[in-house]
Design an enzyme around this catalytic site. Structure first.
Site, PDB file in Angstrom:
ATOM      1  N   ASP A 345     -17.372 -45.394  14.069  1.00 51.52           N
ATOM      2  CA  ASP A 345     -16.969 -45.603  12.924  1.00 51.52           C
ATOM      3  C   ASP A 345     -17.178 -44.429  12.001  1.00 51.52           C
ATOM      4  O   ASP A 345     -17.848 -43.413  12.312  1.00 51.52           O
ATOM      5  CB  ASP A 345     -18.069 -46.631  12.623  1.00 51.52           C
ATOM      6  CG  ASP A 345     -18.499 -47.862  13.300  1.00 51.52           C
ATOM      7  OD1 ASP A 345     -18.733 -47.858  14.460  1.00 51.52           O
ATOM      8  OD2 ASP A 345     -17.632 -49.103  12.949  1.00 51.52           O
ATOM      9  N   LYS A 346     -16.193 -44.677  10.989  1.00 49.22           N
ATOM     10  CA  LYS A 346     -16.002 -43.407  10.012  1.00 49.22           C
ATOM     11  C   LYS A 346     -17.305 -43.905   8.877  1.00 49.22           C
ATOM     12  O   LYS A 346     -18.083 -42.864   8.833  1.00 49.22           O
ATOM     13  CB  LYS A 346     -14.823 -43.665   9.265  1.00 49.22           C
ATOM     14  CG  LYS A 346     -14.694 -42.516   8.174  1.00 49.22           C
ATOM     15  CD  LYS A 346     -13.470 -42.577   7.485  1.00 49.22           C
ATOM     16  CE  LYS A 346     -13.435 -41.646   6.418  1.00 49.22           C
ATOM     17  NZ  LYS A 346     -12.266 -41.654   5.406  1.00 49.22           N
TER      18      LYS A 346
END
Length: 714
Positions: A345-346
């Site tokens: 995930d960012k």
């Protein structure tokens, strides 16, 4: 089991495994609210695996590499080559070994030193000039020097003058060792000359490629570049001086590719200059030797093996590809030299294992502080033997903070929020959730999502795929401004100037379009410029969407029971099926149903591809019709132009979280138990932040698990 229409996943109707009420809340208020730690194939958290090498172990690394028989043999050949030159008999050969050892762990910005490490010492290089006197005689050697500098001063343009006017005859030399020594000596003393052997006769002339390069870079850089080429050391690299002029960098790229493209490859990296301005440098490295179907020679097996270093990367609020770009820039290597098991995930704090090729532990350790300033923590350095494969992990552990906890508006006002939370956690812990692909699999775009790009690629409509890739969303941020400029004008160069540096994928595509054009061939090369894992991710995104819809149809049609024609797996239920073959999938028969030997937890659905088996019930026709509606009735799930082959895989219909626990952040007690629920009333006004932690198998989505727990979009 009931549907919840507000899914946020392209309007897809989600189905719940449990019938609890759930609750509302928000996640990812900040990156620290969503912590992801990779679990390796041995079931260990990567944050706990290994430890940094001690200083002593790093100090002996050079000695260990020097003890490799292939490297020792290479040094011995260098010494033997010097022994063929009588004038160099007295040179201290041990100096070569010292320099060679120092070159193994040096950084990429010491390019001229790297070349020196694979060549004789400075004293020996000076004596190579004397070699010219020895073999040519003093008179011819002096004439060669006059010719060299006279020709260099005139610097005739390529193609001007006759060959005789720009050629100097050195003489005839029957012995190969003599010719080799002369070639080496001339090239080292006069980098702007090249020597050619014709029937034992050696001629020297101005090197037009050197002169052309000098039109773009300084002589010092040109000398260093040609010395780098002469070294033939595939573990070394050369870096030109920082350059802020994109057109000038492009010209250098083209020139190197034109004359030396089969031997080396170039890449631009961003660099912060001493004056604070952001610039770029061009790094050159030797291409990997192409493998062929021919039988390998014994010499091929004795080459020095590549160095692999594994490490744990912790990144904060950053895409995986963006982090790889920073790492590559700092270390002076290519992004393709890095491998990882999956993209994280960012908007999160994530820890994962990465492996980098041809970078030693010492060299990586030296960059830890500078990388930390960019929000990247590199630790747990350790040697490795090969790259990681995508999917080569057991799963991920999640620690998530859910804020603003409250009951659903339609819930009973008298119900206890603590009761709702406890009930939801226990139900999901017991029954699991539908193993949908999460919304991040398709991107956050409202106008275009990754699955639409994947569909265009599968149809081999590569120009359309590029336009979808650059379709802007609402908003006037720099990224959407750049995309809007491209869609409206197709001005690649202008779009590249507008696109922020951190948008790695977009800039890779734009650079390729700038070089090769906007037509079908140019767009093909543009997609091919992305790493294989990224190209195939768009295809997988489309296939994931088909899987999600198939899962909904399967649950609508048959519910939570095993039926005839289902595909089931008989293997360990704790493992992921993404990389397993068809032999492990079984079609449920009437006899199987009577024996009741399979459970719903063993049912799998196929991801479309060219090497999978479809269920033998209503789902088979559903898959056919779904692909036909998208124009893929005859699709073979291969894209030769992009070197993509999609074999397909199987995915479990249901997923089960492990070690699922929760705790109110205000409470300093242990995680809530059933007894705790009766001790607190009216807690919704004081307890509105929840900490939840659990582990999921590879390719399962925490956001989908949370949807099942909360019964709402997150």
């Amino acid at each position: 089991m009931k549907g919840f229409p507000d899914s946020g996943m392209d309007g897809l109707l989600l189905f719940w495994v449990s019938d609890h009420i759930g609750f509302r809340g928000t996640i990812k208020n900040s990156a620290s609210d969503f912590v992801v730690t990779e679990i390796d194939v041995h079931g260990q958290l990567v944050s706990d695996v290994g430890a940094d090498c001690s200083q002593n172990s790093c100090n002996i690394e050079c000695e260990q590499e020097m003890s490799h028989p292939s490297l020792s043999k290479r040094l011995k050949k260098q010494e033997q080559a010097l022994e063929n030159i009588p004038e160099l008999q007295n040179v201290d050969k041990s100096n070569n070994a010292k320099i060679e050892c120092s070159s193994i762990n040096q950084t990429a910005d010491s390019n001229l030193s790297e070349f020196a490490s694979s060549s004789p010492s400075v004293e020996a290089a000076e004596r190579l000039g004397d070699t010219l006197d020895l073999f040519l005689g003093t008179t011819v050697a002096e004439m060669l020097e006059d010719f060299a500098f006279s020709a260099k001063e005139h610097k005739p343009a390529v193609g001007q003058g006759t060959e005789e006017e720009a050629t100097f005859l050195l003489g005839t030399f029957p012995e190969k060792s003599q010719r080799a020594a002369i070639h080496m000596a001339v090239r080292r003393k006069f980098p702007f000359l090249k020597t050619v052997t014709n029937s034992a006769e050696i001629q020297a002339r101005l090197d037009p490629q050197y002169l052309e390069l000098c039109q773009l870079v300084t002589e010092e850089e040109a000398n260093g570049f040609f010395c780098f080429l002469d070294s033939k050391d595939r573990n070394s690299k050369f870096t030109f001086q920082p350059d802020n002029n994109k057109d000038h960098r492009k010209a250098v790229h083209h020139l190197v590719s034109k004359y030396f493209g089969k031997l080396v490859e170039t890449k631009s990296f961003s660099e912060q200059g001493g004056d604070g301005h952001q610039g770029a440098v061009i790094t050159v490295r030797f291409r990997d030797k192409a493998t062929s179907g021919r039988k390998r020679h014994a010499n091929d097996c004795q080459s020095v093996p590549a160095t692999y270093t594994a490490f744990t990367l912790c990144k904060v609020n950053m895409e995986t590809l963006e982090a790889v770009a920073y790492l590559a820039s700092e270390l002076g290597v290519m992004p393709s030299d890095f491998s990882y098991a999956g993209i994280k995930d960012k908007k999160a704090v994530t820890s994962q294992t990465m492996i980098v090729k041809n970078v030693t532990m010492n060299r990586l350790k030296a960059k830890q502080l500078s990388l930390q300033s960019k929000g990247l923590r590199v630790y747990n350095l350790r040697p490795a033997t090969q790259h990681l494969r995508v999917g080569q992990l057991k799963g991920n552990h999640f620690s998530i903070v859910i804020r603003n906890i409250s009951k659903h508006q339609e819930d009973d006002p008298a119900a206890s929020l603590t009761d709702r939370v406890f009930e939801a956690i226990e139900k999901v812990k017991e029954k699991g959730f539908v193993n949908y692909y999460g919304p991040q699999r398709f991107g956050l775009g409202q106008n275009v999502q990754a699955d639409q790009i994947g569909l265009a690629l599968l149809k081999e409509k590569l120009v359309k795929a590029v336009h979808l890739f650059f379709t802007p969303e609402e908003g006037n941020d720099p990224v959407n401004k750049a995309k809007r400029h491209f869609i409206q004008t197709e001005d690649v160069k202008g779009t590249l100037a507008l696109m922020p540096e951190y948008k790695t994928r977009e800039r890779l595509v734009l650079r390729a379009l700038n070089r090769y054009g906007n037509n079908q061939e140019g767009c093909t090369r543009a997609w091919f410029s992305l790493p294989h894992s990224m190209r195939v991710l768009y295809i997988h995104s489309y296939c994931s969407k088909i899987w999600n819809k198939a899962a909904t149809f399967r649950l609508e049609t048959y519910g939570l029971k095993v039926v005839e024609g289902d595909l089931v797996t008989c293997d360990n239920l704790d493992w992921d099926l993404s990389h397993q073959n068809n032999a492990q999938v079984h079609i449920v028969t009437t006899e199987d149903l009577k024996s009741n030997i399979y459970s719903i937890n063993q049912v799998v659905l196929p991801m479309p591809g060219n090497n999978i088996q479809y269920p033998c019930n209503k789902l088979a026709l559903w898959y056919q019709e779904a692909l036909a509606r998208d124009g893929l009735k005859l699709c073979k799930f291969r894209i030769p132009a992009l070197q993509l082959n999609i074999p397909g895989c199987y995915r479990r219909l249901l997923a089960q979280p492990q070690q699922l626990v929760f705790q109110w952040l205000e409470s300093k007690e242990a995680p809530f138990t059933e007894e705790d629920c009766g001790l607190v009333t009216g807690e919704s006004s004081t307890r509105d932040t929840l900490s939840v932690s659990f582990s999921l198998n590879s390719s399962c989505y925490a956001t989908v698990c949370l949807r099942e727990i909360m019964k709402c979009s997150v």
